[in-house]
Scaffold this motif. Structure first.
Motif, PDB file in Angstrom:
ATOM      1  N   VAL A 171      -3.803 -14.393  -4.498  1.00 48.75           N
ATOM      2  CA  VAL A 171      -2.923 -13.405  -3.871  1.00 48.75           C
ATOM      3  C   VAL A 171      -1.776 -13.126  -4.836  1.00 48.75           C
ATOM      4  O   VAL A 171      -1.370 -14.010  -5.606  1.00 48.75           O
ATOM      5  CB  VAL A 171      -2.399 -13.913  -2.509  1.00 48.75           C
ATOM      6  N   VAL A 175       3.092 -10.496  -1.899  1.00 50.29           N
ATOM      7  CA  VAL A 175       2.096  -9.951  -0.971  1.00 50.29           C
ATOM      8  C   VAL A 175       1.760 -10.998   0.080  1.00 50.29           C
ATOM      9  O   VAL A 175       1.595 -12.181  -0.234  1.00 50.29           O
ATOM     10  CB  VAL A 175       0.812  -9.527  -1.719  1.00 50.29           C
ATOM     11  N   ASN A 177      -1.094 -11.993   2.605  1.00 52.06           N
ATOM     12  CA  ASN A 177      -2.506 -11.768   2.893  1.00 52.06           C
ATOM     13  C   ASN A 177      -2.827 -12.438   4.225  1.00 52.06           C
ATOM     14  O   ASN A 177      -2.680 -13.652   4.372  1.00 52.06           O
ATOM     15  CB  ASN A 177      -3.360 -12.345   1.761  1.00 52.06           C
ATOM     16  N   GLN A 179      -5.588 -13.029   5.997  1.00 48.30           N
ATOM     17  CA  GLN A 179      -6.645 -14.040   6.099  1.00 48.30           C
ATOM     18  C   GLN A 179      -6.172 -15.377   5.541  1.00 48.30           C
ATOM     19  O   GLN A 179      -6.368 -16.435   6.150  1.00 48.30           O
ATOM     20  CB  GLN A 179      -7.887 -13.559   5.354  1.00 48.30           C
TER      21      GLN A 179
ATOM     22  N   SER B 112      -2.930  -2.981  -4.737  1.00 50.00           N
ATOM     23  CA  SER B 112      -3.899  -2.359  -3.826  1.00 50.00           C
ATOM     24  C   SER B 112      -5.211  -2.107  -4.560  1.00 50.00           C
ATOM     25  O   SER B 112      -5.253  -2.030  -5.784  1.00 50.00           O
ATOM     26  CB  SER B 112      -3.351  -1.033  -3.298  1.00 50.00           C
ATOM     27  N   ILE B 233      -0.950  -6.632   7.034  1.00 49.47           N
ATOM     28  CA  ILE B 233      -2.158  -5.805   6.984  1.00 49.47           C
ATOM     29  C   ILE B 233      -3.302  -6.606   7.606  1.00 49.47           C
ATOM     30  O   ILE B 233      -3.519  -7.772   7.254  1.00 49.47           O
ATOM     31  CB  ILE B 233      -2.497  -5.441   5.527  1.00 49.47           C
ATOM     32  N   PRO B 235      -6.838  -8.235   8.248  1.00 51.48           N
ATOM     33  CA  PRO B 235      -7.878  -8.599   7.261  1.00 51.48           C
ATOM     34  C   PRO B 235      -8.992  -7.560   7.133  1.00 51.48           C
ATOM     35  O   PRO B 235      -9.542  -7.366   6.039  1.00 51.48           O
ATOM     36  CB  PRO B 235      -8.432  -9.925   7.806  1.00 51.48           C
ATOM     37  N   GLN B 238      -7.564  -4.926   4.716  1.00 50.30           N
ATOM     38  CA  GLN B 238      -7.180  -5.365   3.367  1.00 50.30           C
ATOM     39  C   GLN B 238      -8.253  -4.981   2.341  1.00 50.30           C
ATOM     40  O   GLN B 238      -9.439  -5.252   2.548  1.00 50.30           O
ATOM     41  CB  GLN B 238      -6.983  -6.892   3.373  1.00 50.30           C
ATOM     42  N   GLY B 239      -7.830  -4.331   1.260  1.00 51.58           N
ATOM     43  CA  GLY B 239      -8.752  -3.978   0.184  1.00 51.58           C
ATOM     44  C   GLY B 239      -9.594  -2.743   0.452  1.00 51.58           C
ATOM     45  O   GLY B 239     -10.404  -2.359  -0.390  1.00 51.58           O
ATOM     46  N   ILE B 273      -2.660   0.154   0.152  1.00 51.15           N
ATOM     47  CA  ILE B 273      -2.634  -0.859   1.203  1.00 51.15           C
ATOM     48  C   ILE B 273      -2.112  -2.170   0.619  1.00 51.15           C
ATOM     49  O   ILE B 273      -2.681  -2.708  -0.325  1.00 51.15           O
ATOM     50  CB  ILE B 273      -4.057  -1.073   1.781  1.00 51.15           C
ATOM     51  N   ASN B 274      -1.028  -2.662   1.194  1.00 47.32           N
ATOM     52  CA  ASN B 274      -0.446  -3.958   0.792  1.00 47.32           C
ATOM     53  C   ASN B 274      -0.042  -3.999  -0.685  1.00 47.32           C
ATOM     54  O   ASN B 274      -0.258  -5.004  -1.376  1.00 47.32           O
ATOM     55  CB  ASN B 274      -1.421  -5.109   1.111  1.00 47.32           C
TER      56      ASN B 274
END
Lengths: 297, 297
Positions: A171, A175, A177, A179, B112, B233, B235, B238-239, B273-274
């Motif tokens: 990560v 940020v 994350n 999860q 991102s 964000i 899960p 994310q991404g 995103i993020n």
């Protein structure tokens, strides 16, 4: 194993101010202390470096997680923001009365693909036992240990022989994350539940043998005469933390496109591959060897 | 399309000092200028913010990529490190003689999952033509455009109507990713080769229709009364930059575990995103709509 009940636990977030998994978990535990409370011990949650957190930086003056050597803690001439915070935290966790903290969980994150890594405070059988339990519960868990050097460790975790630094990744700094936040929270709950069961003499017996990764050495990036980096982690190695690196495998890719290969004869297992905060520490990766350790139940 | 030959090109890295793809590409091009030289134009490579690069930070005082509005450039009272750099760069790229830079490539990176994104300096058909060519060559390329607001753009790319901000990701600030470094270098070479071909009236004609993502609005994280972030964000999101977000899909996950869903009726395509650097800008993601644009050959 003759260990007294664990009575005082510390959970630390924000030792590095831009590692948000720990920052936000600590904030959550401070807001909802019942989440980290169990019947047989007290838990102290600490946001370790509020100034760095406010700036969203790893540290203000100096890496806080290198400020905990006994020598530095006793040196009144060290007065940076982080040196002062180290002394405050050490005094809080290690008072002279009998309420000394005996288990520390220091939550970190990394840009490397470290999954849920436990960096052991020591190779005491009690740490190995809990690590073995966590490994048996979750294949994402990895266990690392660094043989003590001649110098006393400057890490926060060294305030107690029991406990872990958690390294959660990959990560980016700055940020959060979701999860990883949830997985780390779950891992901490498993640790607390295990300590609670231990204190009540009903902790499960995990396997008495477990794989661990022992650090061998840190490897710097190739550099030119001006100390400028001249090569990057090779794409084939990027993200392959804990995977075997075989002789002649690609290690770095120079900025001009040449492959630099791993040229030693033995297989090693790199970790902390391409960790952002380690560029300034001159570390491109850390080589480990994979071994099995036994401990007595 | 009636466009005079492109005579002066600028390649910029390190507009944000910790976005290392651009920093190291610019250093490489400064060391090997022949890599970005073609017969029909001159190329100027600039390391935009050396002080921020030395500190490995996005900026020292102020985001340099918000310092290029005409008003700010003309305001002598603005004297931060970044305001001064903006004036120096603007004077270098936009001199009063006829050597005005007419194509700018400003290299950025992002946490991102933006692949190789082109943020267009304008929707001029010439930009669309080159973008369409790059899209036809590489499926990782995405094209974004923001409708001009009432205010003049403060971005570096606004110094010319022709060119792109490149956004390469995902990568952490402070990290050099070899694969992205190579892909970005290759993309820049494709742009230069296309401009060279254009100047010699032998540029290929790419499809005259291309998909682009137009920004609709920026979305902040949920916050409490103290302005603290209360959700991450989700899960599932994310991404997933550039993927359709459908009504009732998960958007955020609160720190205490509640799912916050997207509650508008139309499908949007989130990007950025993020992104780590956007927390302080109160941006969790940017919603776009996916459309097709045509341009005349």
């Amino acid at each position: 194993m003759a260990i007294a009940p664990i009575q005082n636990i510390a959970i630390i977030g924000g030792t590095h101010g831009n590692e948000l998994t720990g920052v936000y978990l600590a904030k959550k535990f401070l807001q909802f202390p019942e989440l980290v409370t169990r019947s047989s011990f007290t838990t102290t949650t600490i946001l370790a470096n509020p100034d760095a957190i406010a700036l969203n930086r790893r540290y203000v003056d100096r890496d806080l997680n290198r400020c905990f050597s006994p020598t530095d803690l006793q040196n009144p001439a060290l007065t940076t923001i982080e040196d002062q915070r180290a002394k405050v935290i050490a005094a809080q966790l290690c008072p002279v009365d009998d309420s000394h903290t005996n288990f520390i969980i220091d939550i970190h994150s990394t840009t490397s693909n470290m999954g849920l890594t436990l960096l052991l405070a020591s190779d005491h059988p009690f740490n190995l036992r809990i690590a073995s339990y966590l490994l048996s519960m979750n294949p994402k868990v990895k266990v690392c240990f660094r043989e003590p050097s001649n110098q006393a460790s400057p890490m926060l975790r060294s305030l107690s022989p029991f406990g872990f630094t958690l390294e959660v990744g990959p990560v980016s700094p700055g940020v959060l994350n979701a999860q990883q936040f949830q997985e780390t929270e779950h891992l901490i709950a498993q640790i607390l539940d295990y300590l609670e069961a231990w204190n009540h003499q009903r902790s499960p017996n995990p396997p008495s043998q477990l794989p661990i990764y022992q650090t061998i050495k840190a490897i710097d990036y190739p550099r030119d005469q001006n100390d400028e980096i001249t090569a990057m982690i090779h794409p084939d190695l990027q993200g392959r933390d804990y995977q075997p690196l075989e002789p002649r495998s690609p290690l770095f890719l120079s900025l001009t496109g040449e492959v630099i290969r791993y040229d030693a004869p033995e297989i090693v297992y790199p970790i902390f591959i391409n960790e952002a905060a380690y560029y300034e520490k001159r570390i491109a990766m850390v080589w480990t060897q994979k071994t099995s350790v036994y401990y007595e139940h």
